[in-house]
Design an enzyme around this catalytic site. Structure first.
Site, mmCIF file in Angstrom:
data_model
loop_
_atom_site.group_PDB
_atom_site.id
_atom_site.type_symbol
_atom_site.label_atom_id
_atom_site.label_comp_id
_atom_site.label_asym_id
_atom_site.label_seq_id
_atom_site.Cartn_x
_atom_site.Cartn_y
_atom_site.Cartn_z
ATOM 1 N N CYS A 162 0.916 -1.131 0.176
ATOM 2 C CA CYS A 162 -0.033 0.025 -0.008
ATOM 3 C C CYS A 162 0.783 1.165 -0.175
ATOM 4 O O CYS A 162 0.212 2.553 0.111
ATOM 5 C CB CYS A 162 -1.145 0.003 1.170
ATOM 6 S SG CYS A 162 -2.091 -1.435 1.186
ATOM 7 N N HIS A 302 -1.898 8.106 6.383
ATOM 8 C CA HIS A 302 -2.216 7.118 5.890
ATOM 9 C C HIS A 302 -3.801 6.492 6.166
ATOM 10 O O HIS A 302 -4.509 5.939 5.323
ATOM 11 C CB HIS A 302 -1.279 5.745 6.076
ATOM 12 C CG HIS A 302 -1.374 4.482 5.261
ATOM 13 N ND1 HIS A 302 -1.131 4.515 4.125
ATOM 14 C CD2 HIS A 302 -1.663 3.297 5.791
ATOM 15 C CE1 HIS A 302 -1.347 3.409 3.560
ATOM 16 N NE2 HIS A 302 -1.736 2.594 4.752
ATOM 17 N N GLU A 313 -0.387 5.548 14.002
ATOM 18 C CA GLU A 313 -0.164 6.684 13.237
ATOM 19 C C GLU A 313 -0.669 7.919 13.690
ATOM 20 O O GLU A 313 0.268 9.087 14.048
ATOM 21 C CB GLU A 313 -1.122 6.534 11.989
ATOM 22 C CG GLU A 313 -0.552 7.695 10.947
ATOM 23 C CD GLU A 313 -1.156 7.806 9.693
ATOM 24 O OE1 GLU A 313 -0.656 8.352 8.583
ATOM 25 O OE2 GLU A 313 -2.213 6.710 9.590
ATOM 26 N N LYS A 331 -9.101 8.170 2.664
ATOM 27 C CA LYS A 331 -9.747 6.831 2.625
ATOM 28 C C LYS A 331 -11.117 6.802 3.310
ATOM 29 O O LYS A 331 -12.039 5.960 3.018
ATOM 30 C CB LYS A 331 -8.690 5.843 3.378
ATOM 31 C CG LYS A 331 -7.482 5.600 2.635
ATOM 32 C CD LYS A 331 -6.459 4.572 3.262
ATOM 33 C CE LYS A 331 -5.214 4.480 2.716
ATOM 34 N NZ LYS A 331 -4.359 5.557 2.529
ATOM 35 N N HIS A 336 -9.861 2.282 0.408
ATOM 36 C CA HIS A 336 -8.393 2.012 0.451
ATOM 37 C C HIS A 336 -7.806 1.516 -0.993
ATOM 38 O O HIS A 336 -8.157 0.509 -1.393
ATOM 39 C CB HIS A 336 -7.904 1.050 1.327
ATOM 40 C CG HIS A 336 -6.500 1.028 1.666
ATOM 41 N ND1 HIS A 336 -5.375 1.387 0.702
ATOM 42 C CD2 HIS A 336 -5.731 0.272 2.742
ATOM 43 C CE1 HIS A 336 -4.367 1.394 1.141
ATOM 44 N NE2 HIS A 336 -4.109 0.618 2.390
ATOM 45 N N PHE A 395 1.971 -3.480 3.864
ATOM 46 C CA PHE A 395 2.418 -4.872 4.352
ATOM 47 C C PHE A 395 3.749 -5.006 4.078
ATOM 48 O O PHE A 395 4.192 -4.568 2.952
ATOM 49 C CB PHE A 395 1.446 -5.892 3.701
ATOM 50 C CG PHE A 395 0.109 -5.922 4.386
ATOM 51 C CD1 PHE A 395 -0.474 -5.496 5.399
ATOM 52 C CD2 PHE A 395 -0.869 -6.972 3.686
ATOM 53 C CE1 PHE A 395 -1.648 -5.130 6.043
ATOM 54 C CE2 PHE A 395 -2.207 -6.979 4.261
ATOM 55 C CZ PHE A 395 -2.466 -6.310 5.463
#
Length: 408
Positions: A162, A302, A313, A331, A336, A395
């Site tokens: 991502c 993010h 975060e 998002k 996403h 990831f």
């Protein structure tokens, strides 16, 4: 300090719109785009955020070469064309050998894999498309963009889950600074809302299963967040060295002044709860720009709407940026976009700097009480944004932070 580069063009194709202006307007309205998805009927999660273009409409816009492309490649081509046009460049007259294309992709053509596997099992080997391999290899989107634009410089396809789109922007910056190209077309793309991929994310516990209106399912930094919503799209930026853009009289929409990239080396899918790698990426991006943490006015987070990511975060932002810059998280509107997300959000950060506006986080009235951050909620906030950072995490422990400043 690292040599800054100019952002001279933007292009986006997202669940909120077919171009950059429409996407920006929708993100500023702060309404989620999630909707029931017939392709996911019968699965534990039956909604997603799709680009509002049918396969037929998308093919018409791409044109005569659409027949050979997967959906992620088509979206990348459209976003790249818009970005190049926005930059005032004409591929018919430029020196293609001095143009680089860097397009990140996280998963690629998941729907193609599933459909061709089905055809093999049900209909036999002769019914598998000869285009299967060209459509599923993750570098084909960048290949098709290069062909479409006649770009013959470096052509790269970073895959950092991502963070892929943001990694592509950082790599493109390095190509420019090293002199390997004069123009870099950089971004990310993804179109993998398939039954298998969606189920895989559900099995990981990553997807929202929220009851009630699905438009409200993605809610970054909310106390009751429970996962992200599958999205798709493409975002592309045109980058040039500042002097190259000035020499041709190009408009500079913002400047990319720093890129930080690190790895957690902690777990395949879970973020490092201490966020040491993410903090290092943020500090590196600022240091490259000759900036201090207190210079940051705005954070494009993010913000996936997952419990672990948002907690980590929020703690990172509060620790490194205690002066409470404004925080947004697209998002909530877009879902996403996986490999596309970092590039789409970099483009949105450019627009936030340019328009001096911080978009609201959709479906959020206030952040969870334990989060000491200044989330923009309910409506856009007019703000003198001179310095902004955009976070992307993926990831594998990938952390990428881009630092952007006003062009003038």
């Amino acid at each position: 300090m690292t040599t800054p580069v100019a952002v001279t063009g933007l292009g986006m194709v997202t669940p909120a719109g077919e171009d950059a202006d429409t996407t920006w307007s929708a993100v500023c309205q702060g309404v989620g785009t999630a909707a029931p998805d017939p392709a996911l009927t019968g699965l534990p999660v039956g909604f997603s955020c799709r680009v509002p273009l049918s396969s037929e409409a998308l093919d018409r816009r791409v044109g005569r070469t659409a027949w050979r492309m997967s959906r992620d490649a088509k979206l990348a081509v459209l976003a790249a064309r818009e970005a190049v046009h926005d930059a005032g460049l004409d591929p018919r007259t430029w020196n293609g050998a001095r143009v680089a294309v860097v397009i990140g992709c996280g998963l690629g053509a998941g729907t193609v894999r599933e459909e061709q596997a089905r055809r093999l099992e049900e209909l036999g080997a002769d019914m598998v498309s000869a285009l299967t391999i060209p459509q599923i290899i993750p570098n084909m989107a960048v290949g098709e963009v290069s062909i479409d634009l006649g770009a013959r410089g470096p052509s790269l396809a970073p895959s950092t889950a991502c963070a892929s789109g943001a990694t592509a922007v950082a790599v493109a910056r390095d190509l420019l600074v090293s002199g390997q190209c004069d123009v870099a077309v950089a971004g990310g793309t993804e179109a993998t809302i398939s039954r298998l991929v969606t189920t895989g994310f559900w099995r990981l516990g990553a997807l929202s299963r929220r009851a009630g209106p699905v438009t409200e399912a993605s809610r970054p930094f909310a106390a009751d967040r429970d996962g992200f919503v599958m999205g798709e799209g493409a975002g592309v930026l045109v980058l040039e060295r500042v002097e190259h853009a000035a020499a041709r009289g190009a408009r500079s929409r913002a400047r990319l002044v720093g890129c930080g990239s690190t790895t957690d080396a902690y777990h395949p899918t879970a973020p490092d709860p201490g966020a040491d790698g993410a903090e290092s990426a943020l500090r590196t991006a600022l240091a490259q720009a000759g900036l201090a943490p207190h210079d940051v006015d705005h954070v494009n987070a993010h913000g996936t709407s997952t419990p672990l990511n948002d907690a980590r975060e929020a703690a990172l932002i509060a620790r490194v940026l205690p002066h409470r810059p404004s925080v947004t998280a697209p998002k909530g509107v877009l879902g996403h976009g996986l490999g596309a997300a970092g590039a789409v959000e970099a483009a949105l950060t450019v627009l936030a700097v340019e328009h001096r506006t911080a978009p609201p986080i959709a479906n959020l009235s206030a952040p969870a009480p334990e989060f000491d951050i200044d989330c923009v909620t309910k409506r856009p906030r007019r703000q003198d944004i001179r310095v902004a950072v955009s976070h992307s995490f993926g990831f594998g422990g990938h952390n990428v932070v881009l630092a952007l400043v006003r062009a003038s």
